[in-house]
Write a protein that holds these residues in place. Structure first.
Motif, PDB file in Angstrom:
ATOM      1  N   VAL A   1       0.865  -1.175   0.000  1.00 44.37           N
ATOM      2  CA  VAL A   1       0.000   0.000   0.000  1.00 44.37           C
ATOM      3  C   VAL A   1       0.901   1.224   0.000  1.00 44.37           C
ATOM      4  O   VAL A   1       2.063   1.139   0.422  1.00 44.37           O
ATOM      5  CB  VAL A   1      -0.930   0.000   1.249  1.00 44.37           C
ATOM      6  CG1 VAL A   1      -0.116   0.121   2.534  1.00 44.37           C
ATOM      7  CG2 VAL A   1      -1.978   1.096   1.165  1.00 44.37           C
ATOM      8  N   ALA A   2       0.403   2.337  -0.490  1.00 38.73           N
ATOM      9  CA  ALA A   2       1.193   3.572  -0.495  1.00 38.73           C
ATOM     10  C   ALA A   2       0.306   4.733  -0.071  1.00 38.73           C
ATOM     11  O   ALA A   2      -0.675   5.049  -0.749  1.00 38.73           O
ATOM     12  CB  ALA A   2       1.785   3.831  -1.884  1.00 38.73           C
ATOM     13  N   ASP A   3       0.615   5.327   1.076  1.00 39.07           N
ATOM     14  CA  ASP A   3      -0.141   6.470   1.591  1.00 39.07           C
ATOM     15  C   ASP A   3       0.700   7.733   1.466  1.00 39.07           C
ATOM     16  O   ASP A   3       1.870   7.752   1.858  1.00 39.07           O
ATOM     17  CB  ASP A   3      -0.500   6.249   3.068  1.00 39.07           C
ATOM     18  CG  ASP A   3      -1.462   5.092   3.263  1.00 39.07           C
ATOM     19  OD1 ASP A   3      -2.435   4.999   2.489  1.00 39.07           O
ATOM     20  OD2 ASP A   3      -1.243   4.275   4.175  1.00 39.07           O
ATOM     21  N   ARG A   4       0.094   8.779   0.930  1.00 40.06           N
ATOM     22  CA  ARG A   4       0.829  10.041   0.783  1.00 40.06           C
ATOM     23  C   ARG A   4       0.975  10.706   2.143  1.00 40.06           C
ATOM     24  O   ARG A   4       0.023  10.772   2.934  1.00 40.06           O
ATOM     25  CB  ARG A   4       0.108  10.976  -0.186  1.00 40.06           C
ATOM     26  CG  ARG A   4       0.855  12.292  -0.378  1.00 40.06           C
ATOM     27  CD  ARG A   4       0.509  12.983  -1.674  1.00 40.06           C
ATOM     28  NE  ARG A   4       1.026  14.346  -1.742  1.00 40.06           N
ATOM     29  CZ  ARG A   4       2.275  14.650  -2.047  1.00 40.06           C
ATOM     30  NH1 ARG A   4       3.153  13.690  -2.300  1.00 40.06           N
ATOM     31  NH2 ARG A   4       2.675  15.909  -2.103  1.00 40.06           N
ATOM     32  N   ALA A   5       2.182  11.197   2.415  1.00 41.31           N
ATOM     33  CA  ALA A   5       2.471  11.902   3.665  1.00 41.31           C
ATOM     34  C   ALA A   5       3.629  12.852   3.388  1.00 41.31           C
ATOM     35  O   ALA A   5       4.788  12.566   3.707  1.00 41.31           O
ATOM     36  CB  ALA A   5       2.829  10.909   4.771  1.00 41.31           C
ATOM     37  N   TYR A   6       3.328  14.001   2.799  1.00 39.83           N
ATOM     38  CA  TYR A   6       4.384  14.927   2.391  1.00 39.83           C
ATOM     39  C   TYR A   6       4.871  15.776   3.564  1.00 39.83           C
ATOM     40  O   TYR A   6       4.094  16.326   4.339  1.00 39.83           O
ATOM     41  CB  TYR A   6       3.876  15.851   1.280  1.00 39.83           C
ATOM     42  CG  TYR A   6       4.868  16.931   0.922  1.00 39.83           C
ATOM     43  CD1 TYR A   6       6.026  16.629   0.204  1.00 39.83           C
ATOM     44  CD2 TYR A   6       4.668  18.248   1.338  1.00 39.83           C
ATOM     45  CE1 TYR A   6       6.957  17.610  -0.105  1.00 39.83           C
ATOM     46  CE2 TYR A   6       5.592  19.234   1.023  1.00 39.83           C
ATOM     47  CZ  TYR A   6       6.731  18.910   0.304  1.00 39.83           C
ATOM     48  OH  TYR A   6       7.655  19.874   0.001  1.00 39.83           O
ATOM     49  N   TYR A   7       6.208  15.863   3.653  1.00 41.94           N
ATOM     50  CA  TYR A   7       6.829  16.755   4.650  1.00 41.94           C
ATOM     51  C   TYR A   7       8.216  17.129   4.135  1.00 41.94           C
ATOM     52  O   TYR A   7       8.958  16.293   3.623  1.00 41.94           O
ATOM     53  CB  TYR A   7       6.958  16.057   6.007  1.00 41.94           C
ATOM     54  CG  TYR A   7       7.686  16.892   7.037  1.00 41.94           C
ATOM     55  CD1 TYR A   7       7.021  17.895   7.755  1.00 41.94           C
ATOM     56  CD2 TYR A   7       9.043  16.697   7.289  1.00 41.94           C
ATOM     57  CE1 TYR A   7       7.689  18.672   8.692  1.00 41.94           C
ATOM     58  CE2 TYR A   7       9.714  17.466   8.227  1.00 41.94           C
ATOM     59  CZ  TYR A   7       9.034  18.460   8.922  1.00 41.94           C
ATOM     60  OH  TYR A   7       9.698  19.225   9.849  1.00 41.94           O
ATOM     61  N   GLN A   8       8.570  18.414   4.278  1.00 46.62           N
ATOM     62  CA  GLN A   8       9.907  18.882   3.896  1.00 46.62           C
ATOM     63  C   GLN A   8      10.307  20.037   4.789  1.00 46.62           C
ATOM     64  O   GLN A   8       9.492  20.913   5.105  1.00 46.62           O
ATOM     65  CB  GLN A   8       9.924  19.325   2.427  1.00 46.62           C
ATOM     66  CG  GLN A   8      11.308  19.803   1.952  1.00 46.62           C
ATOM     67  CD  GLN A   8      11.361  20.044   0.455  1.00 46.62           C
ATOM     68  OE1 GLN A   8      11.015  19.170  -0.319  1.00 46.62           O
ATOM     69  NE2 GLN A   8      11.765  21.246   0.058  1.00 46.62           N
ATOM     70  N   SER A   9      11.562  20.031   5.205  1.00 44.31           N
ATOM     71  CA  SER A   9      12.091  21.144   5.997  1.00 44.31           C
ATOM     72  C   SER A   9      13.609  21.192   5.836  1.00 44.31           C
ATOM     73  O   SER A   9      14.236  20.213   5.440  1.00 44.31           O
ATOM     74  CB  SER A   9      11.732  20.973   7.486  1.00 44.31           C
ATOM     75  OG  SER A   9      12.446  19.880   8.048  1.00 44.31           O
ATOM     76  N   GLY A  10      14.188  22.345   6.150  1.00 41.37           N
ATOM     77  CA  GLY A  10      15.639  22.509   6.088  1.00 41.37           C
ATOM     78  C   GLY A  10      16.149  22.651   4.671  1.00 41.37           C
ATOM     79  O   GLY A  10      15.419  22.560   3.693  1.00 41.37           O
ATOM     80  N   GLU A  11      17.446  22.890   4.570  1.00 43.41           N
ATOM     81  CA  GLU A  11      18.093  23.093   3.279  1.00 43.41           C
ATOM     82  C   GLU A  11      19.393  22.295   3.213  1.00 43.41           C
ATOM     83  O   GLU A  11      20.004  21.976   4.241  1.00 43.41           O
ATOM     84  CB  GLU A  11      18.414  24.586   3.072  1.00 43.41           C
ATOM     85  CG  GLU A  11      17.186  25.484   3.014  1.00 43.41           C
ATOM     86  CD  GLU A  11      16.364  25.282   1.756  1.00 43.41           C
ATOM     87  OE1 GLU A  11      16.931  24.766   0.769  1.00 43.41           O
ATOM     88  OE2 GLU A  11      15.163  25.610   1.763  1.00 43.41           O
ATOM     89  N   LEU A  12      19.791  21.991   2.006  1.00 40.20           N
ATOM     90  CA  LEU A  12      21.079  21.347   1.716  1.00 40.20           C
ATOM     91  C   LEU A  12      21.328  20.146   2.628  1.00 40.20           C
ATOM     92  O   LEU A  12      20.536  19.214   2.651  1.00 40.20           O
ATOM     93  CB  LEU A  12      22.192  22.383   1.827  1.00 40.20           C
ATOM     94  CG  LEU A  12      22.058  23.585   0.862  1.00 40.20           C
ATOM     95  CD1 LEU A  12      23.147  24.602   1.126  1.00 40.20           C
ATOM     96  CD2 LEU A  12      22.086  23.115  -0.589  1.00 40.20           C
ATOM     97  N   GLY A  13      22.423  20.181   3.396  1.00 39.81           N
ATOM     98  CA  GLY A  13      22.796  19.045   4.222  1.00 39.81           C
ATOM     99  C   GLY A  13      21.890  18.804   5.406  1.00 39.81           C
ATOM    100  O   GLY A  13      22.013  17.784   6.087  1.00 39.81           O
ATOM    101  N   GLN A  14      20.971  19.739   5.686  1.00 40.65           N
ATOM    102  CA  GLN A  14      20.031  19.578   6.798  1.00 40.65           C
ATOM    103  C   GLN A  14      18.611  19.265   6.312  1.00 40.65           C
ATOM    104  O   GLN A  14      17.691  19.156   7.104  1.00 40.65           O
ATOM    105  CB  GLN A  14      20.003  20.857   7.635  1.00 40.65           C
ATOM    106  CG  GLN A  14      21.347  21.252   8.231  1.00 40.65           C
ATOM    107  CD  GLN A  14      21.901  20.145   9.112  1.00 40.65           C
ATOM    108  OE1 GLN A  14      21.197  19.594   9.953  1.00 40.65           O
ATOM    109  NE2 GLN A  14      23.184  19.820   8.908  1.00 40.65           N
ATOM    110  N   LYS A  15      18.466  19.108   5.022  1.00 42.98           N
ATOM    111  CA  LYS A  15      17.133  18.926   4.443  1.00 42.98           C
ATOM    112  C   LYS A  15      16.514  17.593   4.857  1.00 42.98           C
ATOM    113  O   LYS A  15      17.162  16.551   4.853  1.00 42.98           O
ATOM    114  CB  LYS A  15      17.219  19.008   2.911  1.00 42.98           C
ATOM    115  CG  LYS A  15      15.887  18.892   2.193  1.00 42.98           C
ATOM    116  CD  LYS A  15      16.099  19.028   0.684  1.00 42.98           C
ATOM    117  CE  LYS A  15      14.789  18.877  -0.071  1.00 42.98           C
ATOM    118  NZ  LYS A  15      15.014  18.980  -1.542  1.00 42.98           N
ATOM    119  N   LEU A  16      15.217  17.652   5.211  1.00 44.52           N
ATOM    120  CA  LEU A  16      14.418  16.457   5.496  1.00 44.52           C
ATOM    121  C   LEU A  16      13.297  16.403   4.471  1.00 44.52           C
ATOM    122  O   LEU A  16      12.690  17.431   4.155  1.00 44.52           O
ATOM    123  CB  LEU A  16      13.808  16.497   6.903  1.00 44.52           C
ATOM    124  CG  LEU A  16      14.679  16.120   8.104  1.00 44.52           C
ATOM    125  CD1 LEU A  16      15.792  17.127   8.305  1.00 44.52           C
ATOM    126  CD2 LEU A  16      13.811  16.022   9.359  1.00 44.52           C
TER     127      LEU A  16
END
Length: 697
Positions: free
Chosen positions: A46-61
């Motif tokens: 199964v595939a559930d969408r769960a978008y999250y992004q934070s930080g930049e470059l080497g700290q990016k999640l």
């Protein structure tokens, strides 16, 4: 233009159209479309969408989605990240690009394992949901699978490569790029050949007995597979071994699985006599001669068509009874099936071999009579043009992956334009789509929410049971009403993201719940939803759309406000309790909702009328065909059948009448009987020319 470029253009057009129609981001439309392929291919359950992004470059999640509760997939935690580029030209990326794309996902995983990160987020944030799930289940996670999906073409050669260990948990990654999706959409194949090399990778060649004569139609072997070897193979290849199975491994919830695992733990030496073993197929087998005789050196594209639970249970022994596996042995019947005959042969092997958890014959396979009938309807049933459009059209049912793209690809440019008018791309639907439409309408949104493959498994089981009793209900009217449900479902998909209360996420859950709620509330002892009005106009009436939006708002509220103690909303939507909660709510529908229902008697009358018309058409068509074949032909049928004692007195009586054409014409019922008999005799070897070589000694 190359096939890949053509595919890219078509894909981007579809994604832009979906994003524009629904008001969602293109990357979200891309995620939804391509993760359907991942589940169908067995990459994820199964595939559930769960978008999250934070930080930049080497700290990016960064995370785009996850593969459900790892406890439902043998401890495998699947995490998904998207690499989407809005471009009209095919873009590429290489192995050096993998780290910058996957490292943010790995960083997210490390952060998500901490309560500090989870508690810093709002509970409705998808990242909170994933983090809470990871923290809750981490002690049971056995492997982390990172999936990179991209609309660029990957120029590297690695498929699934181990990156690092997170404590005692290994991490692997795989890439699904544009070329891989194109291969899958065109032919259902998305990977390089899976070659299991026993000698090199799994402890040595597998002793076997050849079970077929030289020159036989199919090459077969009998083997006894050590439990350690089978567990290691499954640990490496996972669900790829089970892609042709009629059901995926159900873990220890089924009674059979518990018994298998108990035998592994407590009586491993008795596993061989207790277990029915495996029935498997392969594209190719290489053999070697050892001191002890014949042995299998390698198997290409092994598929376990019966024995999924046995295989999965033995694999579980790696964690629960590793020391016992050396005493476990499993018998395997292996048949080499050419790829061009797999759709014909594999379902029969599964049907006849399956005994542990009885299922209806070939329920999961694309050549089940139900799917063939739906395909036939989809190629012939025309629907009137929508208001404002000029052309009538059809809905294209793709019972096997690649049918649409291949049918269109064989045409000239001018023919493709005609094809696109007759079968618009927006009216393409698959087996899993069909199951979603039908189960949403029949009040099973919690099952739909469990993912396309699990939903399809339940749907196939239900269809198989009903079909074995009677296939009469699955007629043209049933198909037309199915299309009405498809129209409702897809309209909801478009409209839900546009609503002021929609905050993003859970669209798929909201759609199926809203549809189920409206169908449920419209149903009473005397009335049902008027779906015939939908397929006739090929659109959702305004009154019905208003009611659907009321139900969608309630579904959103129900899903995003689970009971005390329940924190993962995606998992909550998969529970019967969630559906019960929405089903019991009384909603204030607009007054014009009454115009959307019809008396049950009228709906049943439509069914009776459709069946009467079908019987009339069948009789006329059969009579036309019988007369067209001519009296001499039917005399040949009579001679062939009598010579081989294949006909009954009733058959002979009908054939005598048909043999007197044109001096006497058979009735419609006699013609139907004659055509059914002809089909039966053809299956037994009859052909018009064969009668002249009959030996009547």
């Amino acid at each position: 233009m190359s096939d890949l470029e053509d595919y890219h253009q078509s894909l981007m057009a579809d994604i832009r159209r979906e994003a524009d129609a629904s008001g969602i981001l293109m990357v979200e439309a891309f995620f939804d479309r391509m993760t359907e392929r991942l589940t169908e291919a067995g990459e994820l359950e199964v595939a559930d969408r769960a978008y999250y992004q934070s930080g930049e470059l080497g700290q990016k999640l960064r995370i785009d989605g996850y593969a459900g509760d790892p406890r439902d997939s043998e401890g495998v935690l699947g995490l998904i990240v998207c690499d989407f580029v809005d471009s009209d030209e095919v873009q590429t990326f290489g192995k050096t690009d993998i780290a910058p794309l996957l490292n943010p996902l790995i960083r997210f995983l490390k952060k998500a394992k901490t309560a500090e990160f989870r508690d810093s987020l709002n509970e409705v944030n998808p990242a909170f949901q994933v983090s809470d799930l990871i923290i809750t289940t981490w002690s049971q996670v056995t492997k982390v699978k990172l999936i990179l999906i991209s609309n660029r073409s990957y120029t590297g050669r690695d498929d699934a490569v181990k990156l690092a260990d997170a404590g005692d948990v290994p991490i692997t990654w795989s890439v699904w790029d544009l070329a891989r999706f194109e291969r899958f959409d065109r032919s259902g194949q998305a990977r390089e050949d899976m070659v299991i090399d026993f000698a090199t990778d799994f402890g040595g060649p597998l002793p076997a007995l050849k079970a077929s004569q030289s020159g036989a139609a199919l090459e077969s072997y009998l083997a006894v597979v050590p439990g350690e070897q089978l567990a290691a193979i499954y640990d490496r290849w996972g669900a790829r071994l089970l892609e042709a199975n009629v059901r995926s491994f159900l873990q220890a919830r089924a009674k059979t699985n518990k018994g298998i695992q108990k035998t592994v733990k407590e009586e491993p030496e008795l596993f061989f006599p207790y277990n029915n073993g495996l029935s498997a197929t392969a594209d190719a087998v290489t053999t070697v001669t050892t001191r002890d005789g014949l042995a299998i050196g390698s198997i290409s594209n092994l598929q376990i068509v019966n024995g999924a639970q046995t295989t999965g249970s033995i694999h579980t022994g790696l964690r629960t009874a590793r020391e016992q596996l050396s005493k476990v042995f499993v018998q395997m019947k292996l048949t080499v099936v050419p790829s061009d005959r797999s759709e014909e042969i594999v379902p029969k092997i599964s049907e006849f071999a399956n005994t542990q958890n009885k299922v209806n014959a070939a329920d999961f396979f694309s050549n089940h009579p139900f799917h063939i009938r739906m395909e036939q309807f989809s190629r012939t049933v025309m629907f009137a043009a929508r208001e404002g459009e000029r052309h009538d059209s059809k809905w294209f049912y793709e019972r096997s992956r690649g049918q649409y793209i291949n049918a269109r690809g064989r045409l000239t440019a001018a023919q493709q334009k005609k094809f696109d008018i007759e079968f618009p791309k927006v009216q393409l639907f698959s087996k899993t789509d069909l199951a979603k439409f039908e189960f949403s309408a029949t009040g099973q949104p919690h099952i739909v929410s469990r993912g396309a493959q699990k939903n399809f498994a339940e749907f196939a089981k239900e269809i198989g049971e009903n079909w074995s009793k009677s296939d009469a209900k699955y007629d043209e009217l049933w198909y037309r009403r199915l299309i009405a449900k498809a129209i409702v479902f897809r309209k909801l998909e478009e409209e839900v993201p546009k609503q002021p209360w929609y905050e993003g996420g859970y669209r798929a859950n909201i759609v199926t719940y809203a549809m189920a709620k409206v169908f449920h509330d419209a149903r009473s002892e005397t009335e049902v939803l008027d779906v015939d009005a939908v397929w006739r106009r090929q659109s959702v009436p305004e009154a019905l759309l208003e009611a659907l939006m009321v139900a969608a708002s309630a579904a959103n509220d129900c899903i995003t406000h689970p009971p005390q103690g329940v924190r993962n909303m995606s998992e909550w939507a998969k529970q019967q309790a969630c559906w019960n909660a929405l089903k019991s709510r009384k909603l204030d529908y607009p007054e014009n909702f009454e115009s959307c229902v019809v008396a049950i008697d009228s709906a049943k009358a439509a069914v009776r009328d459709a069946r009467a018309q079908k019987a009339l058409n069948d009789g006329i068509n059969a009579q036309t065909e019988v007369v067209g074949l001519g009296g001499k032909f039917w005399q040949q049928v009579m001679e062939w059948g009598q010579a081989r004692r294949r006909i009954t007195p009733k058959d002979a009586q009908v054939l005598q009448v048909c043999g007197r054409i044109p001096s006497r014409l058979p009735t419609e019922s006699e013609s139907i009987h004659a055509m059914k008999l002809l089909t039966k005799l053809k299956e037994e070897g009859f052909s018009p020319a064969a009668v002249f070589s009959v030996d009547l000694k």
